[in-house]
Motif scaffolding. Structure first.
Motif, mmCIF file in Angstrom:
data_model
loop_
_atom_site.group_PDB
_atom_site.id
_atom_site.type_symbol
_atom_site.label_atom_id
_atom_site.label_comp_id
_atom_site.label_asym_id
_atom_site.label_seq_id
_atom_site.Cartn_x
_atom_site.Cartn_y
_atom_site.Cartn_z
ATOM 1 N N TRP A 58 0.828 -1.210 0.000
ATOM 2 C CA TRP A 58 0.000 0.000 0.000
ATOM 3 C C TRP A 58 0.860 1.256 0.000
ATOM 4 C CZ3 TRP A 58 0.036 3.937 3.524
ATOM 5 C CH2 TRP A 58 0.521 3.674 4.811
ATOM 6 N N LYS A 59 2.040 1.186 0.576
ATOM 7 C CA LYS A 59 2.933 2.345 0.581
ATOM 8 C C LYS A 59 3.486 2.619 -0.821
ATOM 9 C CE LYS A 59 4.216 1.581 5.413
ATOM 10 N NZ LYS A 59 5.256 1.080 6.330
ATOM 11 N N ILE A 60 3.733 1.540 -1.582
ATOM 12 C CA ILE A 60 4.183 1.717 -2.965
ATOM 13 C C ILE A 60 3.107 2.440 -3.766
ATOM 14 C CG2 ILE A 60 4.770 0.498 -5.102
ATOM 15 C CD1 ILE A 60 6.018 -1.686 -3.370
ATOM 16 N N VAL A 61 1.857 2.039 -3.561
ATOM 17 C CA VAL A 61 0.749 2.667 -4.289
ATOM 18 C C VAL A 61 0.629 4.145 -3.914
ATOM 19 C CG1 VAL A 61 -1.751 2.653 -4.639
ATOM 20 C CG2 VAL A 61 -0.488 0.493 -4.565
ATOM 21 N N VAL A 62 0.820 4.462 -2.642
ATOM 22 C CA VAL A 62 0.785 5.867 -2.212
ATOM 23 C C VAL A 62 1.917 6.652 -2.873
ATOM 24 C CG1 VAL A 62 1.097 7.415 -0.243
ATOM 25 C CG2 VAL A 62 -0.382 5.413 -0.034
ATOM 26 N N ALA A 63 3.107 6.059 -2.937
ATOM 27 C CA ALA A 63 4.244 6.730 -3.577
ATOM 28 C C ALA A 63 3.969 6.997 -5.052
ATOM 29 C CB ALA A 63 5.506 5.883 -3.420
ATOM 30 N N MET A 64 3.280 6.058 -5.713
ATOM 31 C CA MET A 64 2.932 6.262 -7.113
ATOM 32 C C MET A 64 1.879 7.363 -7.258
ATOM 33 S SD MET A 64 3.036 2.388 -8.656
ATOM 34 C CE MET A 64 2.956 2.966 -10.357
ATOM 35 N N ALA A 65 0.961 7.462 -6.290
ATOM 36 C CA ALA A 65 -0.037 8.521 -6.324
ATOM 37 C C ALA A 65 0.620 9.895 -6.188
ATOM 38 C CB ALA A 65 -1.066 8.309 -5.212
ATOM 39 N N VAL A 66 1.634 9.978 -5.335
ATOM 40 C CA VAL A 66 2.382 11.237 -5.203
ATOM 41 C C VAL A 66 3.028 11.604 -6.543
ATOM 42 C CG1 VAL A 66 4.385 12.323 -4.114
ATOM 43 C CG2 VAL A 66 2.806 10.957 -2.739
ATOM 44 N N GLY A 67 3.563 10.598 -7.231
ATOM 45 C CA GLY A 67 4.153 10.841 -8.535
ATOM 46 C C GLY A 67 3.145 11.378 -9.532
ATOM 47 N N LEU A 68 1.925 10.878 -9.479
ATOM 48 C CA LEU A 68 0.883 11.352 -10.399
ATOM 49 C C LEU A 68 0.555 12.825 -10.170
ATOM 50 C CD1 LEU A 68 -1.543 8.294 -10.501
ATOM 51 C CD2 LEU A 68 0.010 9.087 -12.297
ATOM 52 N N ILE A 102 -2.284 11.844 -22.984
ATOM 53 C CA ILE A 102 -2.283 10.972 -21.800
ATOM 54 C C ILE A 102 -2.598 9.527 -22.158
ATOM 55 C CG2 ILE A 102 -3.528 10.441 -19.669
ATOM 56 C CD1 ILE A 102 -3.607 13.317 -18.999
ATOM 57 N N ALA A 103 -3.496 9.299 -23.103
ATOM 58 C CA ALA A 103 -3.926 7.944 -23.479
ATOM 59 C C ALA A 103 -4.584 7.246 -22.289
ATOM 60 C CB ALA A 103 -2.748 7.115 -24.011
ATOM 61 N N TRP A 104 -5.682 7.860 -21.789
ATOM 62 C CA TRP A 104 -6.396 7.316 -20.638
ATOM 63 C C TRP A 104 -6.808 5.863 -20.860
ATOM 64 C CZ3 TRP A 104 -6.365 9.824 -16.195
ATOM 65 C CH2 TRP A 104 -6.238 11.217 -16.188
ATOM 66 N N ARG A 105 -7.367 5.596 -22.034
ATOM 67 C CA ARG A 105 -7.893 4.251 -22.292
ATOM 68 C C ARG A 105 -6.790 3.192 -22.195
ATOM 69 N NH1 ARG A 105 -8.072 0.783 -26.491
ATOM 70 N NH2 ARG A 105 -9.861 -0.621 -26.646
ATOM 71 N N SER A 106 -5.604 3.528 -22.676
ATOM 72 C CA SER A 106 -4.517 2.545 -22.671
ATOM 73 C C SER A 106 -3.954 2.303 -21.281
ATOM 74 C CB SER A 106 -3.395 3.013 -23.612
ATOM 75 O OG SER A 106 -3.847 3.037 -24.952
ATOM 76 N N ALA A 107 -4.187 3.255 -20.364
ATOM 77 C CA ALA A 107 -3.664 3.114 -19.004
ATOM 78 C C ALA A 107 -4.726 2.692 -18.006
ATOM 79 C CB ALA A 107 -3.032 4.432 -18.559
ATOM 80 N N VAL A 108 -5.941 2.405 -18.484
ATOM 81 C CA VAL A 108 -7.065 2.162 -17.573
ATOM 82 C C VAL A 108 -6.853 0.944 -16.684
ATOM 83 C CG1 VAL A 108 -8.364 0.727 -19.198
ATOM 84 C CG2 VAL A 108 -9.592 2.088 -17.484
ATOM 85 N N TRP A 109 -6.019 0.017 -17.098
ATOM 86 C CA TRP A 109 -5.816 -1.221 -16.341
ATOM 87 C C TRP A 109 -4.920 -1.045 -15.118
ATOM 88 C CZ3 TRP A 109 -0.681 -2.897 -16.083
ATOM 89 C CH2 TRP A 109 0.195 -2.302 -17.002
ATOM 90 N N ILE A 110 -4.173 0.061 -15.041
ATOM 91 C CA ILE A 110 -3.151 0.197 -14.005
ATOM 92 C C ILE A 110 -3.758 0.347 -12.616
ATOM 93 C CG2 ILE A 110 -1.247 1.636 -13.186
ATOM 94 C CD1 ILE A 110 -0.576 2.256 -16.095
ATOM 95 N N VAL A 111 -4.787 1.184 -12.471
ATOM 96 C CA VAL A 111 -5.387 1.392 -11.145
ATOM 97 C C VAL A 111 -6.029 0.111 -10.603
ATOM 98 C CG1 VAL A 111 -7.174 2.629 -9.877
ATOM 99 C CG2 VAL A 111 -5.674 3.874 -11.448
ATOM 100 N N PRO A 112 -6.878 -0.606 -11.384
ATOM 101 C CA PRO A 112 -7.410 -1.878 -10.870
ATOM 102 C C PRO A 112 -6.314 -2.888 -10.538
ATOM 103 C CG PRO A 112 -8.649 -1.159 -12.798
ATOM 104 C CD PRO A 112 -7.469 -0.248 -12.693
ATOM 105 N N TRP A 113 -5.266 -2.888 -11.326
ATOM 106 C CA TRP A 113 -4.150 -3.818 -11.065
ATOM 107 C C TRP A 113 -3.504 -3.531 -9.714
ATOM 108 C CZ3 TRP A 113 1.252 -2.098 -12.534
ATOM 109 C CH2 TRP A 113 2.204 -3.039 -12.135
ATOM 110 N N LEU A 114 -3.139 -2.278 -9.471
ATOM 111 C CA LEU A 114 -2.457 -1.942 -8.226
ATOM 112 C C LEU A 114 -3.377 -2.095 -7.013
ATOM 113 C CD1 LEU A 114 -0.444 1.210 -9.399
ATOM 114 C CD2 LEU A 114 0.451 -1.088 -8.924
#
Length: 544
Positions: free
Chosen positions: A440-450, A468-480
């Protein structure tokens, strides 16, 4: 040294392609053999007992799978900061930033971590402890003197990187030869002087903690030790003949590193005092001021080897710190060049060096020397982010094979439809075994990056903002988030998880969930024309 300036058609500086096969191989091998070898065997044995050998074998299989994937991507798309560029080409700016940000986090943290490890070992020498006083005795954080010496080391690493990649490669090559010879010599001496075969069934048998112990040993030091093969990819934009050399360099470094670490674990277990592991493996040996191998060498009557290990306790971490300062700069350079972070980071000096990215790595390293609370927890979080970085490569491989099929691929991953999903699953298993409290800390660190990504976009003129290509990145949030949830329900981690999933069922859940994410992600890759546009935008670096 050749200081001629390579330029693009617009006469702007470009990266110098000056690293040959051995330079690339040593970049990867030097990243693999660092401070991890000094304590990796001890940490793994305390968790898994003699079955820690299986932990190294499992990690080697995982890393080899991922190395094969990176070998194809690196040879086909030889650009600086490749682990950030591959997902950007396949899935667009947002996915590229996510992969590049997490790669930069772990790389930029490792340089100061290794420098501090070097000083920690040096501080055990009486003269240095009495006259230089590098560490506070209470909490082992840097004193003012220690901060000064750490800054000096970082400044030297920064200078070497600023001079150019050729000096970085040459300096690293000399260090890597030393860093490889010393552990091999240690194995030979310990096995010949002090080896107890009975140790491999002592303290509760070969696997006193069962399969759980084998898996739990991976995040406590085994994966940390064997990671780093991808560092040759990060300097791919500076390889003299990347199509020929990159894949070979990665695979050769991975093979050498695996053999060395396996032999070290065998020698370590065999050299232990049988009495210290008769009941359990909780404290097989005091690690000693310079690590367990120096202690074992002294007990075995090879005090001369202990002195060599004293020197290596400084050289190995320092050499790895030198490399990671350089490779972290290539990652921030890639993010800056692609306008995902401030574009100043993507600028090169007239010598073809990413000056501002190197300076950023130095500054961040200085900040990380400060005595933050729970520093060790922070280090564990950032270095465990390596598994997240690795996971982006297999999906990028298959997506690019489908969307960019005509691209010349000097090296082709064997059975990619098997190895790519296997590599993705393996990376996610490492994430799971790291535990919920880390994930969960890794995910928080990635959120800070965003947030930084968004601020960078706001500061850029609209016409300069990458799509940005939202559609191509849509899988990342459910994955994490899915992996965070599995970690919460799972059986690994120091706190926070509820142990709801039964043993083995938890691994099945990880496999099934991430396999579904893998195939979904591939369907979301950018259209072929967008991939071609992304490749064309990197044309200057891809031209050899």
């Amino acid at each position: 040294m050749d200081t001629s300036v390579e330029t693009t058609q617009s006469d702007s500086p470009r990266l110098h392609r000056s690293i040959g096969f051995y330079g690339l191989m040593f970049v990867s091998l030097g990243s693999i053999i660092g401070s991890g070898w000094l304590l990796g065997a001890l940490k793994a044995a305390k968790v898994a007992g003699p079955a820690s050998i299986l932990s190294w074998v499992l990690t080697a299989v995982i890393m080899a799978t991922l190395a094969l994937v990176h070998a194809e991507l690196g040879a086909a798309y030889p650009v600086a900061g490749g682990t950030a560029r591959f997902p950007r080409i396949a899935f667009g700016a947002l996915a590229g930033f996510a992969g590049g940000w997490v790669a930069w986090l772990q790389a930029v943290a490792l340089a100061p971590v290794e420098v501090e490890a070097s000083l920690e070992y040096l501080n055990n020498i009486d003269w240095i402890k009495n006259n230089l006083n590098l560490l506070h005795p209470a909490d082992q954080t840097l004193t003012a003197s220690g901060f000064g010496w750490a800054t000096l080391l970082m400044a030297v690493f920064t200078f070497i990187n600023l001079v150019g990649v050729k000096l970085l490669s040459e300096s690293n090559s000399a260090m890597v030869i030393w860093k490889t010879v010393v552990p091999v010599l240690t194995v030979v001496v310990l096995i010949s002087l002090r080896f107890h075969p009975g140790n491999f069934t002592a303290g509760g048998g070969f696997a006193p903690a069962g399969a759980h112990g084998v898996f739990a040993a991976l995040p406590v030091g085994v994966v940390f030790a064997l990671q780093g093969f991808e560092q040759a990819v990060q300097v791919g934009g500076e390889a003299r003949n990347p199509q020929r050399d990159l894949s070979r360099a990665i695979l050769v470094a991975m093979v050498i590193g695996t053999i060395v670490y396996l032999l070290l674990e065998v020698a370590f277990i065999g050299a232990l005092d049988p009495a210290s592991i008769a009941n359990d493996w909780s404290n097989p040996i005091e690690k000693g001021a310079f690590g367990p191998y120096a202690t074992l060498a002294t007990v075995a009557g090879a005090a001369w080897l202990a002195y060599i290990l004293y020197a290596d306790a400084f050289v190995s971490p320092a050499g790895t710190g030198l490399l990671y300062l350089g490779t972290s700069a290539r990652l921030s350079y890639a993010l800056g060049k692609d306008k995902q972070l401030p574009k100043t980071l993507g600028k090169l000096s007239i010598r073809g060096v990413p000056v501002w990215s190197i300076v950023l790595s130095f500054v961040v390293g200085e900040i990380m020397f400060l005595p933050f609370p729970s520093w060790q927890d922070l280090v564990e979080v950032i270095t465990s982010a390596t598994a997240v970085m690795y996971a982006f490569a297999p999906v990028s491989l298959i997506a690019l094979r489908k969307r960019d099929p005509d691209r010349a691929r000097p090296y082709r991953t064997p059975t990619p439809n098997v190895l790519a999903p296997a590599g993705f699953i393996a990376a996610n298993l490492i994430i799971y075994w790291s535990g919920f409290d880390i994930t969960w800390k890794i995910v928080v660190a990635m959120a800070v990056g965003l947030i930084l990504f968004a601020l960078t976009r706001i500061s850029e003129p609209k016409q300069d903002r990458p799509e940005i290509a939202w559609r191509s990145a849509v899988w990342i949030v459910p994955w994490l988030l899915g992996n965070v949830l599995i970690g919460y329900l799972g059986r690994y981690g120091g706190s926070g998880n509820i142990n709801w999933l039964p043993e083995w069922v938890d691994l099945l859940v990880v496999v099934v969930f991430n396999l579904a994410i893998f195939y979904w992600a591939i369907t979301q890759a950018q259209p072929a024309e967008k991939v071609r546009e992304a490749v064309e935008s990197e044309r200057a670096e891809l031209t050899v």
